[in-house]
Design a protein around this motif. Structure first.
Motif, PDB file in Angstrom:
ATOM      1  N   CYS A  17      -5.792  -0.213  -4.996  1.00  0.00           N
ATOM      2  CA  CYS A  17      -5.437  -0.770  -3.685  1.00  0.00           C
ATOM      3  C   CYS A  17      -5.053   0.341  -2.721  1.00  0.00           C
ATOM      4  N   ARG A  35       2.617   0.268  -5.994  1.00  0.00           N
ATOM      5  CA  ARG A  35       1.333  -0.296  -5.564  1.00  0.00           C
ATOM      6  C   ARG A  35       0.435  -0.532  -6.777  1.00  0.00           C
ATOM      7  N   LYS A  44       0.813  -1.217   0.000  1.00  0.00           N
ATOM      8  CA  LYS A  44       0.000   0.000   0.000  1.00  0.00           C
ATOM      9  C   LYS A  44       0.847   1.269   0.000  1.00  0.00           C
TER      10      LYS A  44
END
Length: 58
Positions: free
Chosen positions: A43, A39, A34
């Motif tokens: 998300c 990433r 995250k």
């Protein structure tokens, strides 16, 4: 000649240090998906939760 070899050694060391830092960051990013630019989309990469990211905030 000594300055030339020293310069080559410094440049080589800086390049290797950059590669090491990049690999360490990629390992960190894999453990913490995250965070950072690696990433996946959707998300937690934007502030919208459950809706479309193109939708205006309420």
């Amino acid at each position: 000649m000594g300055i030339y070899l020293t310069t080559i050694a410094i440049i080589f060391t800086v390049m290797l240090a950059g590669i090491v830092v990049d690999r360490l960051y990629r390992l960190f990013a894999m453990k913490h998906p995250k965070l950072g630019p690696f990433r996946k989309q959707g998300c937690g990469s934007c502030s919208c939760h459950g809706g479309s990211c193109d939708a205006p905030p309420r």
